[in-house]
Design a protein around this motif. Structure first.
Motif, mmCIF file in Angstrom:
data_model
loop_
_atom_site.group_PDB
_atom_site.id
_atom_site.type_symbol
_atom_site.label_atom_id
_atom_site.label_comp_id
_atom_site.label_asym_id
_atom_site.label_seq_id
_atom_site.Cartn_x
_atom_site.Cartn_y
_atom_site.Cartn_z
ATOM 1 N N VAL A 125 45.234 41.183 72.173
ATOM 2 C CA VAL A 125 43.958 40.244 72.284
ATOM 3 C C VAL A 125 43.990 39.820 73.721
ATOM 4 C CG1 VAL A 125 43.091 38.305 71.413
ATOM 5 C CG2 VAL A 125 43.683 39.910 69.722
ATOM 6 N N SER A 147 37.485 40.880 70.013
ATOM 7 C CA SER A 147 38.895 41.338 70.429
ATOM 8 C C SER A 147 39.849 40.671 69.268
ATOM 9 C CB SER A 147 39.254 41.295 71.647
ATOM 10 O OG SER A 147 39.371 39.945 71.999
ATOM 11 N N VAL A 148 39.605 39.407 69.127
ATOM 12 C CA VAL A 148 40.457 38.714 68.008
ATOM 13 C C VAL A 148 40.003 39.115 66.809
ATOM 14 C CG1 VAL A 148 40.954 36.626 67.203
ATOM 15 C CG2 VAL A 148 40.569 36.692 69.751
#
Length: 530
Positions: A172, A394-395
């Protein structure tokens, strides 16, 4: 490993992580914040650089850990993975590399929507791309967990779990801070390290047997406990008709799936021209081909030197075969040479995992932001807000991948990647090929092709021995297995092509001849390409 041996390995791990974080930090200070910069690094990479980055993206934990482990445990049948991964690049080179670069901008959906209704196609393609990426990420997480657990003392479940969480957190950071430019340089560094380590191990294995490959194979067969059957087809996939069909299904998935992998397709956008994209693939074929030839030596070397019994004792799926081989080649567990070589190989393998997960996470977050978010906003989102969504995505993708990685941590990483390839070949490849080569293809056909491959592939995996009904399943205590094959490709890939055809022929939509002609000229000549 204990004491200063563990300390050395941890220091090498930490050193690589520090270097990659430094690269990410440096790149993040020199980026412009645009969507083009975040998704494709400004399209400034040379064919050589992109070729190394593609190789770094493709040579994953499945290749370095999983394939060698399968060869060490099952001999000839494990070779299918190496052959399938390599042959797939011919399909990429001749069918999609240049055309995708000419037609697309950031993602797979860009290629398809050139002549379709944008919103439904982007939603379908984005959903499929994220699904494939998450499945691929799970394999990398499992590989990381197996590796660090070995370093920290055998089969520590706690170490494996925390490693999976740590890799997810790092990926991340890489993606959200550095985007494609940082990810590419991490992949280049990783490719150089991986190829160097593989060459060194291959030379040491061959020296152990004085360059006699036949002696190496015979020793591996003797130590395997299966004799000559270890060197012949059928040890893993030849027991009955189900196993043979699984063999065919896996081969189809490996060969056809590469052309549908979002993180591989996105690499063709990072170079300035279609010619550069084609040359990138040529560079990557040479690098990847040499790597897989050496992986075969490492797999049989692990069987001959370490022995399948010791490999299974460390990790039942075979994921630690190469690190154990390095330990033995260096002089054993209690020697400084063995410790150093093991730590170096473990650090290289960990570098491999970090680089690949960064590339996959970037591709999947791009699909969320550029395809799903942008289509739902109906074009009202600004590029900067789209990039912000990609960072947030992305997290979320990292959290999902961590959870699934913890669930599947006892499975072979090459096998898990085979499932991701099957889904990519079922959902992404049909719609991509139809869009590029079928004049009459319609929006309904595109949506049906994606979902007609994606849904059956996932459903068949859920009803297969992978999930339940066998001792090695994700849920061994229950049994809702109705599909006998472990890999769904032989059924789901034809269904994806069939659904795309059926959706098109039943559609009332008339193909736009002008758009098709424009797309055809653009794909073949590059005129008007981004």
């Amino acid at each position: 490993m204990t004491g200063h041996h563990q300390t050395l390995g941890i220091l090498l791990f930490s050193g690589f992580v520090a270097v990659t974080l430094a690269i990410t930090t440096w790149v993040s200070r020199n980026r412009h914040g645009s969507a083009e910069e975040f998704y494709v690094g400004g399209r400034l990479f040379s064919p050589l650089e992109n070729g190394f980055a593609i190789a770094g993206d493709y040579m994953s934990a499945a290749s370095f850990l999983g394939v060698a482990g399968l060869i060490a445990l099952f001999g000839y049948d494990g070779l299918l993975y190496a052959v399938g991964f390599l042959v797939a690049w011919l399909l990429v080179l001749f069918l999609v590399a240049e055309l995708v670069r000419n037609c697309g901008r950031f993602t797979l959906a860009d290629v398809i929507v050139a002549r379709m209704s944008e919103r439904p196609v982007r939603v379908a393609a984005g959903t499929s791309s994220v699904t494939v990426s998450v499945l691929y990420l799970v394999a990398q997480m499992v590989g990381a967990g197996s590796l660090v657990a070995l370093l920290l003392g055998g089969t520590s479940q706690g170490a494996r779990a925390w490693t999976i969480v740590g890799v997810g957190a790092l990926m991340v950071i890489y993606v959200s801070m550095g985007g494609m430019r940082a990810t590419t340089w991490i992949q280049i560094v990783k490719a150089v390290l991986l190829l160097g380590g593989t060459v060194a191990l291959t030379v040491l294995v061959l020296l152990r047997f004085h360059g006699d490959v036949d002696r190496l194979l015979q020793t591996a067969a003797q130590r395997s406990g299966h004799g000559d059957a270890f060197l012949a087809p059928g040890l893993k996939y030849g027991a009955d008709w189900t196993a043979r069909l699984d063999f065919i299904s896996l081969g189809l998935a490996l060969v056809l799936g590469t052309a549908g992998l979002p993180h591989i397709l996105s690499r063709f956008y990072t170079v300035p021209t279609a010619r550069a994209a084609r040359r990138s693939v040529l560079w990557s074929i040479g690098l990847i081909g040499g790597f897989y030839l050496m992986t075969i030596i490492l797999g049989f070397g692990a069987a001959a030197i370490v022995g399948p019994g010791s490999i299974r004792g460390s990790n039942a799926a075979g994921n630690t075969a190469v690190p154990l081989l390095a330990l033995d080649l260096g002089g054993g567990a209690d020697s400084t040479g063995g410790t150093v070589l093991f730590a170096v190989v473990a650090a290289i393998a960990f570098a491999t995992i970090l680089a690949v997960v960064a590339g996959i996470t970037l591709a999947s977050s791009a699909s969320v932001a550029h395809d799903l978010y942008a289509s739902l906003r109906r074009g009202r989102g600004e590029p900067r807000s789209e990039v912000a969504v990609a960072r947030v995505a992305s997290v979320g993708i990292g959290v999902v991948a961590i959870a699934l990685g913890l669930l599947a941590r006892d499975m072979n990483v090459a096998f898990l990647v085979g499932l991701a390839f099957a889904v990519a070949a079922s959902a992404n490849l049909p719609v991509l090929l139809y869009s590029l080569f079928w004049r009459g293809f319609t929006t309904r056909g595109a949506v049906w092709a994606v979902y007609g491959g994606l849904i059956p592939a996932l459903a068949l995996v859920a009803l297969s021995p992978v999930v339940s009904g066998s001792p090695d399943a994700l849920f061994p205590g229950v049994d809702f297995q109705y599909f006998p094959l472990q890999n769904p490709g032989i059924v789901s890939i034809p269904l994806g092509f069939l659904a795309g055809w059926l959706g098109t022929v039943t559609s009332a939509e008339l193909p736009d001849e002008a758009k098709h002609a424009e797309t055809e000229v653009r794909s073949l000549t590059g005129a008007g390409a981004a």
